[in-house]
Design a protein around this motif. Structure first.
Motif, PDB file in Angstrom:
ATOM      1  N   VAL A  91     -12.701  34.663  -4.995  1.00  0.00           N
ATOM      2  CA  VAL A  91     -13.651  33.861  -5.765  1.00  0.00           C
ATOM      3  C   VAL A  91     -12.982  33.357  -7.027  1.00  0.00           C
ATOM      4  CG1 VAL A  91     -15.828  33.915  -7.042  1.00  0.00           C
ATOM      5  CG2 VAL A  91     -15.642  35.085  -4.831  1.00  0.00           C
ATOM      6  N   LEU A  92     -12.231  34.222  -7.694  1.00  0.00           N
ATOM      7  CA  LEU A  92     -11.529  33.840  -8.908  1.00  0.00           C
ATOM      8  C   LEU A  92     -10.532  32.724  -8.615  1.00  0.00           C
ATOM      9  CD1 LEU A  92     -11.236  34.516 -11.894  1.00  0.00           C
ATOM     10  CD2 LEU A  92      -9.497  36.174 -11.279  1.00  0.00           C
ATOM     11  N   GLN A  93      -9.824  32.810  -7.499  1.00  0.00           N
ATOM     12  CA  GLN A  93      -8.857  31.783  -7.115  1.00  0.00           C
ATOM     13  C   GLN A  93      -9.569  30.456  -6.876  1.00  0.00           C
ATOM     14  OE1 GLN A  93      -5.577  32.285  -7.107  1.00  0.00           O
ATOM     15  NE2 GLN A  93      -5.249  30.131  -6.691  1.00  0.00           N
ATOM     16  N   THR A  94     -10.728  30.489  -6.228  1.00  0.00           N
ATOM     17  CA  THR A  94     -11.502  29.285  -5.962  1.00  0.00           C
ATOM     18  C   THR A  94     -11.934  28.627  -7.268  1.00  0.00           C
ATOM     19  OG1 THR A  94     -12.321  30.262  -3.916  1.00  0.00           O
ATOM     20  CG2 THR A  94     -13.523  28.373  -4.765  1.00  0.00           C
ATOM     21  N   ILE A  95     -12.340  29.432  -8.225  1.00  0.00           N
ATOM     22  CA  ILE A  95     -12.781  28.906  -9.510  1.00  0.00           C
ATOM     23  C   ILE A  95     -11.621  28.221 -10.235  1.00  0.00           C
ATOM     24  CG2 ILE A  95     -13.599  29.565 -11.818  1.00  0.00           C
ATOM     25  CD1 ILE A  95     -15.247  31.770 -10.416  1.00  0.00           C
ATOM     26  N   THR A  96     -10.445  28.818 -10.208  1.00  0.00           N
ATOM     27  CA  THR A  96      -9.298  28.239 -10.925  1.00  0.00           C
ATOM     28  C   THR A  96      -8.722  27.029 -10.202  1.00  0.00           C
ATOM     29  OG1 THR A  96      -7.790  29.817  -9.862  1.00  0.00           O
ATOM     30  CG2 THR A  96      -8.673  30.416 -12.040  1.00  0.00           C
ATOM     31  N   ASP A  97      -8.992  26.862  -8.909  1.00  0.00           N
ATOM     32  CA  ASP A  97      -8.475  25.728  -8.148  1.00  0.00           C
ATOM     33  C   ASP A  97      -9.364  24.493  -8.224  1.00  0.00           C
ATOM     34  OD1 ASP A  97      -6.311  27.198  -7.387  1.00  0.00           O
ATOM     35  OD2 ASP A  97      -7.031  27.639  -5.365  1.00  0.00           O
ATOM     36  N   LEU A  98     -10.488  24.582  -8.899  1.00  0.00           N
ATOM     37  CA  LEU A  98     -11.386  23.439  -9.000  1.00  0.00           C
ATOM     38  C   LEU A  98     -10.704  22.311  -9.780  1.00  0.00           C
ATOM     39  CD1 LEU A  98     -14.762  25.207  -9.869  1.00  0.00           C
ATOM     40  CD2 LEU A  98     -14.109  24.185  -7.691  1.00  0.00           C
ATOM     41  N   PRO A  99     -10.932  21.047  -9.353  1.00  0.00           N
ATOM     42  CA  PRO A  99     -10.317  19.939 -10.086  1.00  0.00           C
ATOM     43  C   PRO A  99     -10.948  19.798 -11.478  1.00  0.00           C
ATOM     44  CG  PRO A  99     -11.799  19.116  -8.401  1.00  0.00           C
ATOM     45  CD  PRO A  99     -11.721  20.601  -8.238  1.00  0.00           C
ATOM     46  N   LYS A 100     -10.158  19.312 -12.408  1.00  0.00           N
ATOM     47  CA  LYS A 100     -10.663  19.111 -13.765  1.00  0.00           C
ATOM     48  C   LYS A 100     -11.639  17.932 -13.747  1.00  0.00           C
ATOM     49  CE  LYS A 100      -6.574  20.878 -16.002  1.00  0.00           C
ATOM     50  NZ  LYS A 100      -5.438  20.618 -16.872  1.00  0.00           N
ATOM     51  N   PRO A 101     -12.724  18.039 -14.504  1.00  0.00           N
ATOM     52  CA  PRO A 101     -13.691  16.945 -14.517  1.00  0.00           C
ATOM     53  C   PRO A 101     -13.079  15.679 -15.141  1.00  0.00           C
ATOM     54  CG  PRO A 101     -14.318  18.669 -16.082  1.00  0.00           C
ATOM     55  CD  PRO A 101     -13.117  19.151 -15.349  1.00  0.00           C
ATOM     56  N   LEU A 102     -13.531  14.524 -14.656  1.00  0.00           N
ATOM     57  CA  LEU A 102     -13.039  13.245 -15.166  1.00  0.00           C
ATOM     58  C   LEU A 102     -13.678  12.950 -16.518  1.00  0.00           C
ATOM     59  CD1 LEU A 102     -13.333  11.101 -11.907  1.00  0.00           C
ATOM     60  CD2 LEU A 102     -11.269  12.174 -12.824  1.00  0.00           C
ATOM     61  N   THR A 103     -12.914  12.292 -17.371  1.00  0.00           N
ATOM     62  CA  THR A 103     -13.461  11.883 -18.662  1.00  0.00           C
ATOM     63  C   THR A 103     -14.405  10.710 -18.440  1.00  0.00           C
ATOM     64  OG1 THR A 103     -11.730  10.266 -19.116  1.00  0.00           O
ATOM     65  CG2 THR A 103     -11.311  12.550 -19.819  1.00  0.00           C
ATOM     66  N   PHE A 104     -15.128  10.333 -19.465  1.00  0.00           N
ATOM     67  CA  PHE A 104     -16.054   9.203 -19.386  1.00  0.00           C
ATOM     68  C   PHE A 104     -15.317   7.950 -18.939  1.00  0.00           C
ATOM     69  CE2 PHE A 104     -17.708   5.408 -21.504  1.00  0.00           C
ATOM     70  CZ  PHE A 104     -18.956   5.326 -20.889  1.00  0.00           C
ATOM     71  N   TRP A 105     -14.151   7.650 -19.551  1.00  0.00           N
ATOM     72  CA  TRP A 105     -13.416   6.422 -19.247  1.00  0.00           C
ATOM     73  C   TRP A 105     -12.864   6.439 -17.840  1.00  0.00           C
ATOM     74  CZ3 TRP A 105     -14.709   2.679 -22.148  1.00  0.00           C
ATOM     75  CH2 TRP A 105     -15.082   2.925 -23.469  1.00  0.00           C
ATOM     76  N   GLN A 106     -12.414   7.620 -17.379  1.00  0.00           N
ATOM     77  CA  GLN A 106     -11.916   7.714 -16.009  1.00  0.00           C
ATOM     78  C   GLN A 106     -13.039   7.450 -15.003  1.00  0.00           C
ATOM     79  OE1 GLN A 106     -10.301  11.679 -16.349  1.00  0.00           O
ATOM     80  NE2 GLN A 106      -8.174  10.924 -16.393  1.00  0.00           N
ATOM     81  N   ARG A 107     -14.226   7.982 -15.272  1.00  0.00           N
ATOM     82  CA  ARG A 107     -15.369   7.749 -14.397  1.00  0.00           C
ATOM     83  C   ARG A 107     -15.766   6.281 -14.397  1.00  0.00           C
ATOM     84  NH1 ARG A 107     -19.684  11.494 -16.583  1.00  0.00           N
ATOM     85  NH2 ARG A 107     -18.211  11.840 -18.231  1.00  0.00           N
ATOM     86  N   LEU A 108     -15.756   5.646 -15.586  1.00  0.00           N
ATOM     87  CA  LEU A 108     -16.124   4.235 -15.705  1.00  0.00           C
ATOM     88  C   LEU A 108     -15.151   3.363 -14.896  1.00  0.00           C
ATOM     89  CD1 LEU A 108     -17.967   2.081 -16.953  1.00  0.00           C
ATOM     90  CD2 LEU A 108     -16.434   2.032 -18.909  1.00  0.00           C
ATOM     91  N   LEU A 109     -13.860   3.634 -15.044  1.00  0.00           N
ATOM     92  CA  LEU A 109     -12.871   2.854 -14.300  1.00  0.00           C
ATOM     93  C   LEU A 109     -13.034   3.050 -12.781  1.00  0.00           C
ATOM     94  CD1 LEU A 109      -9.701   3.382 -16.524  1.00  0.00           C
ATOM     95  CD2 LEU A 109     -11.032   1.279 -16.240  1.00  0.00           C
ATOM     96  N   LYS A 110     -13.382   4.281 -12.383  1.00  0.00           N
ATOM     97  CA  LYS A 110     -13.579   4.569 -10.968  1.00  0.00           C
ATOM     98  C   LYS A 110     -14.784   3.820 -10.435  1.00  0.00           C
ATOM     99  CE  LYS A 110     -13.655   8.412  -7.772  1.00  0.00           C
ATOM    100  NZ  LYS A 110     -13.596   9.840  -7.583  1.00  0.00           N
ATOM    101  N   VAL A 111     -15.881   3.785 -11.220  1.00  0.00           N
ATOM    102  CA  VAL A 111     -17.102   3.075 -10.808  1.00  0.00           C
ATOM    103  C   VAL A 111     -16.815   1.582 -10.692  1.00  0.00           C
ATOM    104  CG1 VAL A 111     -19.421   2.409 -11.582  1.00  0.00           C
ATOM    105  CG2 VAL A 111     -18.706   4.802 -11.710  1.00  0.00           C
ATOM    106  N   LEU A 112     -16.027   1.038 -11.611  1.00  0.00           N
ATOM    107  CA  LEU A 112     -15.719  -0.385 -11.587  1.00  0.00           C
ATOM    108  C   LEU A 112     -14.670  -0.720 -10.545  1.00  0.00           C
ATOM    109  CD1 LEU A 112     -15.639  -1.088 -15.426  1.00  0.00           C
ATOM    110  CD2 LEU A 112     -17.448  -1.654 -13.800  1.00  0.00           C
ATOM    111  N   GLY A 113     -14.076   0.318  -9.923  1.00  0.00           N
ATOM    112  CA  GLY A 113     -13.087   0.107  -8.867  1.00  0.00           C
ATOM    113  C   GLY A 113     -11.733  -0.289  -9.388  1.00  0.00           C
TER     114      GLY A 113
END
Length: 115
Positions: A91-113
């Motif tokens: 379980v601990l390994q699974t928690i540490t392997d989670l991807p880091k959340p995207l910043t606001f700007w990264q999410r915006l660029l992803k939404v805009l393609g």
């Protein structure tokens, strides 16, 4: 609660029997009559509650108290030093392997393609 010495040997003997099922039960310090007319027993590392009649029976006729009742008493032990929660390694390994959340700007660029 009112401190008492009533049925002291019965209380101590029940604790001795209960330790067979829960080795964490500490040493007897003193006991009190609580609002439910049972004994609250202060131990070196916590507390435990047991019925007054049970302590009396232990003094008069110990064989009348079944091992199931002693197990129930042992399970009521409340430690002053609770054990820490240990997270299993997978379980601990699974928690540490989670991807880091995207910043606001990264999410915006992803939404805009654009990224």
């Amino acid at each position: 609660m009112e401190k008492t010495n009533q049925y002291s040997s019965g209380v101590r003997n029940i604790l001795t029997r209960a330790r067979q099922y829960n080795h964490d039960i500490g040493d007897y310090m003193e006991h009190y009559i609580n609002e439910r007319f049972a004994f609250t027993v202060r131990l070196s590392n916590g507390r435990i509650e047991l019925p007054m009649e049970m302590a009396q029976d232990q003094e008069v006729m110990p064989s009348s108290i079944s091992e199931d009742r002693i197990k129930t008493i042992a399970s009521r032990f409340q430690s002053n030093n609770p054990k820490p929660v240990v997270i299993p390694e997978p379980v601990l390994q699974t928690i540490t392997d989670l991807p880091k959340p995207l910043t606001f700007w990264q999410r915006l660029l992803k939404v805009l393609g654009l990224k």
